[in-house]
Design an enzyme around this catalytic site. Structure first.
Site, PDB file in Angstrom:
ATOM      1  N   SER A  50      42.117  41.203  41.731  1.00  0.00           N
ATOM      2  CA  SER A  50      41.067  41.915  41.124  1.00  0.00           C
ATOM      3  C   SER A  50      40.017  42.407  42.191  1.00  0.00           C
ATOM      4  O   SER A  50      39.154  43.338  41.959  1.00  0.00           O
ATOM      5  CB  SER A  50      40.268  40.568  40.475  1.00  0.00           C
ATOM      6  OG  SER A  50      39.763  39.746  41.238  1.00  0.00           O
ATOM      7  N   SER A 106      43.905  37.841  44.317  1.00  0.00           N
ATOM      8  CA  SER A 106      43.087  38.918  44.160  1.00  0.00           C
ATOM      9  C   SER A 106      42.704  39.453  45.290  1.00  0.00           C
ATOM     10  O   SER A 106      42.068  40.483  45.149  1.00  0.00           O
ATOM     11  CB  SER A 106      41.921  38.295  43.048  1.00  0.00           C
ATOM     12  OG  SER A 106      42.299  38.349  41.881  1.00  0.00           O
ATOM     13  N   LYS A 118      32.092  42.279  46.976  1.00  0.00           N
ATOM     14  CA  LYS A 118      32.353  42.208  45.724  1.00  0.00           C
ATOM     15  C   LYS A 118      31.477  41.761  44.748  1.00  0.00           C
ATOM     16  O   LYS A 118      30.820  40.926  45.180  1.00  0.00           O
ATOM     17  CB  LYS A 118      33.661  41.108  45.710  1.00  0.00           C
ATOM     18  CG  LYS A 118      34.737  41.107  44.458  1.00  0.00           C
ATOM     19  CD  LYS A 118      35.804  40.236  44.359  1.00  0.00           C
ATOM     20  CE  LYS A 118      36.619  40.339  43.090  1.00  0.00           C
ATOM     21  NZ  LYS A 118      37.888  39.386  43.154  1.00  0.00           N
TER      22      LYS A 118
END
Lengths: 483, 95, 477
Positions: free
Chosen positions: A150, A174, A75
């Site tokens: 997210s 997330s 990420k």
């Protein structure tokens, strides 16, 4: 090769069935082939191939660590030395991290290859990946829907087999929510289990990094590398890391599963409820005992979260001021102009909303009514979970109230978007570990089952998830066009 | 709880956050909505509850007083917007 | 109208650690700009603070020394504001749970002892430095100092004159050096203070509106700044005006205070507990350890010197003004075997005088206590006289030679041989018959003349005791 799990790939690499370079090249090709998903912000082809070559050498010599040569992606919230680390924001579009996050460092040390950096909601603020400066990520199961957020890029990439595993972070859901919406396995560890060093902070007391994979078995392998004490992170816990793979095959006979009645109220639509119920039934078949529990303060989780997280982020993002790194506006008239315009241009709407709310909640005269009150509610919610976990081994429920929603459907109504996180947010407030595993489909869209455990009970969660994946094949489904 | 455009401007200044004039009203509306959501907290009595800052009741660990960092000015200045003579540059600060 | 001045001080003492409060970067003074500012000090994305244990130990030490309540647990908070020398956009400080609570410090002014309350002392990180010399109209920022540990010592508004404020500041300055927690170097900014100043009519209980004088880094300036600010406030009020609560800067060149515009914007620091740091618990073990390590404090040492060495208050105060000076003095007694009177004279007069002349600190003295001890031994064993010793001391100051070597090389040994002294005295008596008659007729004072002449003739080397004895005998006849 690309549909294989991390466990299978590791075995193949160690056996010499294929090389890390071959594997890496195959993934890099798929990533380029499916760029329309927009799951990657940066592809680190050159570095990936260099690492893969080294991995092949190590494998040839024998004694290479288990995951040597396996490729994953990070990420874009994890700092990677010499590589852009944008956090999904224009503010850090020019930020080449001068150091590695501890998590990245650990994967590097384990011989794992990094394919690139994954798209995400800006500064991890969002539940749809639509707040990213780099644009929305598409859900591979239905490209007119969101992948969740997210960690949307991570979930989409793993679901589309662009990487066998990815790192994610979870502040209010997330990891779990995008894992659910994309039909993959996601684990948010206990707060403090995985180092936050080099993981760009959204809300420091809630953030936690974790693995996103196809299977629970893979999650165990990734967590094994990620977990552990880090002297650079004061909130990291000094506690031995167990072998997360060793309990995977334990029997679930006699397992006590708690179902909070508040998880199954009117907000959950009947199809979702039925899917979760079916999953619970599988556990009953394995000998689990179902016990109803209650979380009377659960409804206050979202209000408390939307004070605590914005308050912490309002300060955490103050360093993004155009002075020492990151975006700076052109020709500032004076110092305040530099701050105001750099930050005004660098941050997107959702980030600004949260900074503003957080600033307001901490300002003079409001601190007690908002921040202190929210911390007290946090205690009540945490107590609810701790009480329930004295009666049961794990708590189960849905991850989301609905499957993936349409792109653009909720972005104009922030409150509606926030409310969709009702089942995940409370767990972050309590700091407990939780997973999302694929548990079925509604209209060909994946549905996730959430499993919540006691502090540091990750091995238990992985065992519970793995056993379900031994009797179901939801986690083995591949979206059309990505076979 | 509803915030006015003026409130938004004040908060935005405190946070040194540039907001386009035409967006102020919409921020005021969104923020008011968030504060309404947050206001639900007042439905529960928390008089005797101890605020919780961290999930685990942990204690701060202390680091030995030993130099562990080397000079990395070059690397840090390579990513800085404006530097000269080893210094970060900003518009003139008036004291 | 008679006005009373009310002063409270916030003293910032940089703690003498090797590394920053939250990072492993060096705190050494004087490095090239930004070479000691690591990723944590710069507040780069993703970095996290970890607390330095030495900082905690030093704060506890200070707390115990001022007999304050040392907190069981202490919390760090973020103080939010934007400034280029504050890279994170917040300063990590303490608000609700400072490490040191209520304590006190006794000061002596005009022979009176007064107790000044210490409200609290808390830990925080220092900011960097903004350099305003011209970079094409821009300001340069050096973050080497960012993250240096500070102990902010906040007093009660208990002081009533600039003189008291200076006395208090000196006592704290002396204390932090005694405790070895701050080098006290005011030129380098290791020890500086903010003064909160207000005035009120004598007899009024309510405080007047105060102004805060920022960053004063010398005792002289504290006194001047407060006095000039008090004058300014009196002028304003007596002209019918009102004092604005504000931050002001003392301009030493113009001897005036002026408003700091940059600090005047509405300050809403939005303090909240730093979520990257956990509460600090002060263990009983640490308390016991610190207590055991606590040095004898100045006022206790002073009292002991008066009793043990029979010194007067002034001498004892001078000798205990720094821990090193006191240690020097006591080491000198032990090594020389001389009495305290002689040792204290040498330390407070010869040694201190020489140090002052060159603006040196005791730790920089070219004459160590070992070297001085040898010299004093030569006085007590009559090898040289006190007067000659001063000559030897002067040579020692610029040479590495021992006292013995210098005495030998310069032929300064005292003449104790009575035959030699008698010969000198016989000659003087013969040459000065007039004075002999005066003496014999009862003018005792003339005796001094003979002593002087004898010493002169012997170039100061004759043993004064011998000279006295022989002169008395010879002049009797």
């Amino acid at each position: 090769m690309h549909t294989k799990t991390i466990a299978q790939l590791a075995k193949g690499l160690q056996a010499g069935d294929y090389s890390s370079v071959e594997l890496t090249q195959s993934y890099l090709e798929r990533i380029k082939q499916h760029q329309n998903l927009n799951s990657f912000i940066s592809i680190t082809e050159e570095q990936a191939l260099t690492t893969a070559k080294q991995a092949d050498q190590a494998l040839a010599q024998g004694n290479a660590p288990l995951l040597t040569g396996v490729s994953i992606a990070h990420k874009d919230i994890f700092c990677t030395q010499g590589v852009k680390t944008s956090c999904g924001s224009k503010m850090l579009d020019n930020f080449i991290a001068p150091y590695n996050a501890t998590v990245v460092e650990k994967f590097n040390a384990a011989g794992v290859v990094t394919l690139g950096k994954l798209n995400m909601d800006e500064f991890a603020m969002g539940s749809s990946n639509e707040t990213s400066f780099y644009g929305s990520v598409l859900n591979p199961w239905a490209t007119d829907t969101v992948p969740g957020g997210s960690s949307g890029g991570s979930a989409a990439a793993v679901a589309a087999h662009l990487a066998p595993g990815a790192t994610g972070t979870d502040t209010g859901g997330s990891i779990r929510q995008p894992a659910a919406l994309c039909g993959i396995t996601g684990l948010k560890p206990t707060y403090g289990r995985v180092s936050r060093y080099g993981m760009i902070a959204y809300a420091s007391s809630l953030d936690q990094g974790g693995p996103m994979t196809q299977t629970a078995e893979d999650a165990a392998l990734m967590l094994q590398i990620m977990a552990g004490f880090d002297p650079k992170d004061s909130t990291s816990v000094e506690r031995e890391v167990p072998d997360y793979s060793s309990d995977l095959n334990n029997s679930l006979a006699g397992l006590k599963i708690g179902l909070p009645k508040e998880f199954f109220d009117a907000a959950l639509n009947s199809e979702m409820a039925a899917t979760i119920e079916a999953a619970i039934n599988e556990y009953k078949k394995m000998g689990a005992e179902i016990i109803e529990v209650s979380m009377p303060n659960l409804k206050l989780a979202i209000p408390a979260y939307y004070v605590i997280a914005p308050a912490e982020c309002s300060a955490n993002l103050s360093r993004m001021d155009g002075v020492h790194f990151g975006h700076r506006c052109t020709n500032p008239a004076d110092l305040n102009d530099l701050y105001i315009r750099s930050r005004g241009e660098g941050f997107g709407t959702e980030v600004k909303r949260r900074i503003l709310v957080g600033t307001y909640a901490l300002s003079e005269g409001y601190y007690d009514a908002y921040y202190i009150k929210a911390q007290k509610i946090r205690r009540l919610i945490s107590d609810d979970f701790n009480k329930a976990l004295t009666e049961v081994d794990v708590i189960m429920g849905p991850v989301t109230p609905t499957p993936a929603f349409g792109l653009g459907e909720k972005i104009s109504d922030p409150i509606e978007m926030y409310l969709a996180d009702i089942y995940t947010i409370a767990i972050n407030l309590a700091g407990l570990p939780a997973m999302s595993i694929p548990a079925g489909f509604i209209d060909n869209k994946p549905v996730g089952l959430q499993i919540i455990g006691n502090y540091f009970a990750e091995a238990k969660l992985l065992n519970v998830a793995h056993q379900y994946q031994q009797v179901t094949d939801w986690h083995q489904q591949t979206p059309k066009g990505f076979e | 709880m509803s915030l006015t455009a003026d409130d938004v401007n004040k908060i935005a200044y405190l946070a040194r956050l540039g907001i386009d004039t035409q967006d102020t009203e919409s921020y005021a509306k969104d923020l008011s909505g968030m504060l309404d959501l947050v206001a639900q907290m007042s439905t529960v009595d928390t008089d005797n509850v101890v605020p919780m800052a961290h999930p685990l009741g942990q204690v701060q660990r202390l680091r030995p007083d030993q130099v562990s960092e080397e000079n990395q000015r070059e690397a840090f200045h390579a990513i800085a917007p404006q530097v000269e003579a080893g210094l970060f540059l900003v518009p003139k600060v008036i004291e | 109208m008679q006005w009373e001045t009310v002063i409270g001080l916030e003293i910032h003492a940089q703690l003498a650690t090797k590394t920053k409060i939250f990072s492993g970067a060096s705190t050494a003074y004087g490095a090239e700009p930004n070479t000691q500012a690591c990723a944590v000090d710069l507040g780069l994305p993703g970095v996290l603070p970890v607390l330095n244990q030495e900082v905690v130990r030093m704060a506890v030490k200070f707390g115990m020394a001022i007999e304050a309540e040392v907190a069981d647990y202490s919390v760090f908070a973020r103080k939010n504001y934007f400034y280029p020398d504050l890279p994170k956009g917040y300063q990590i400080s303490q608000m609700d749970h400072p490490i040191v609570g209520i304590g006190h410090m006794d000061i002596d002014v005009d022979g009176q002892t007064k107790r000044v309350g210490v409200t609290r002392a808390h830990l925080e990180e220092d900011a960097g430095k903004s350099l305003h010399e011209d970079f094409h109209g821009l300001t340069g920022v050096d973050l080497n100092r960012a993250g240096t540990p500070l102990l902010e010592i906040v007093s009660e508004p208990d002081m009533r004159s600039a003189k008291e404020a200076v006395a208090y500041m000196r006592k704290i300055h002396e204390l932090v050096q005694y405790l070895d927690i701050c080098d006290g170097n005011m030129q380098e900014g290791s020890f500086r203070c903010d003064a909160n100043v207000s005035i009120r009519p004598v007899g009024q209980e309510e405080y007047g509106t105060r102004t805060e004088l920022k960053n004063i880094n010398s005792f002289k300036f504290v006194e001047k700044a407060i006095n000039i600010e008090v004058e300014r406030q009196i002028d304003i009020i007596e002209a019918g005006g009102r004092i604005t609560q504000e931050t002001r800067l003392y301009d030493a060149d113009k001897n005036e205070t002026r408003s700091m515009r940059s600090k005047e914007e509405a300050n809403d620091y939005r303090y909240f507990p730093d979520p990257d740091l956990l509460p600090v618990y002060i263990s009983d073990e640490l308390r016991a350890q610190v207590k055991a390590d606590l040095p004898e404090l100045a006022h206790i040492k002073r009292q002991r010197f008066i009793e043990q060495y029979k010194l007067d208050l002034e001498t004892a105060t001078q000798l205990t003004s720094s821990r090193q000076l006191a240690d020097y003095f006591e080491a000198l007694i032990t090594e020389s075997g001389c009495n305290a009177k002689i040792c204290s004279n040498w330390v407070t007069v010869e040694l201190s005088g020489a140090l002052n002349k060159q603006n040196l600190d005791i730790s920089q003295s070219p004459v160590t206590h070992e070297r001085l001890a040898v010299l004093l031994k030569r006085i007590s064993d009559n090898t040289i006289s006190g007067k000659i010793a001063k000559q030897v001391f002067e040579i020692m100051w610029t040479s590495a030679d021992s006292a013995d070597a210098i005495i030998e090389a310069q032929g300064l040994k005292q003449i104790t041989d009575s035959g030699a002294i008698e010969a000198i005295i016989d000659k003087i008596i013969a040459d000065n018959q007039g004075q002999v008659e005066q003496y014999l007729s009862g003018k005792d004072k003339v005796f001094g003349f003979f002593v002087g002449q004898t010493m002169k003739a012997s170039q100061g080397k004759a043993n004064p005791g011998e000279v006295n004895k022989i002169l008395k005998e010879k002049l009797k006849r």
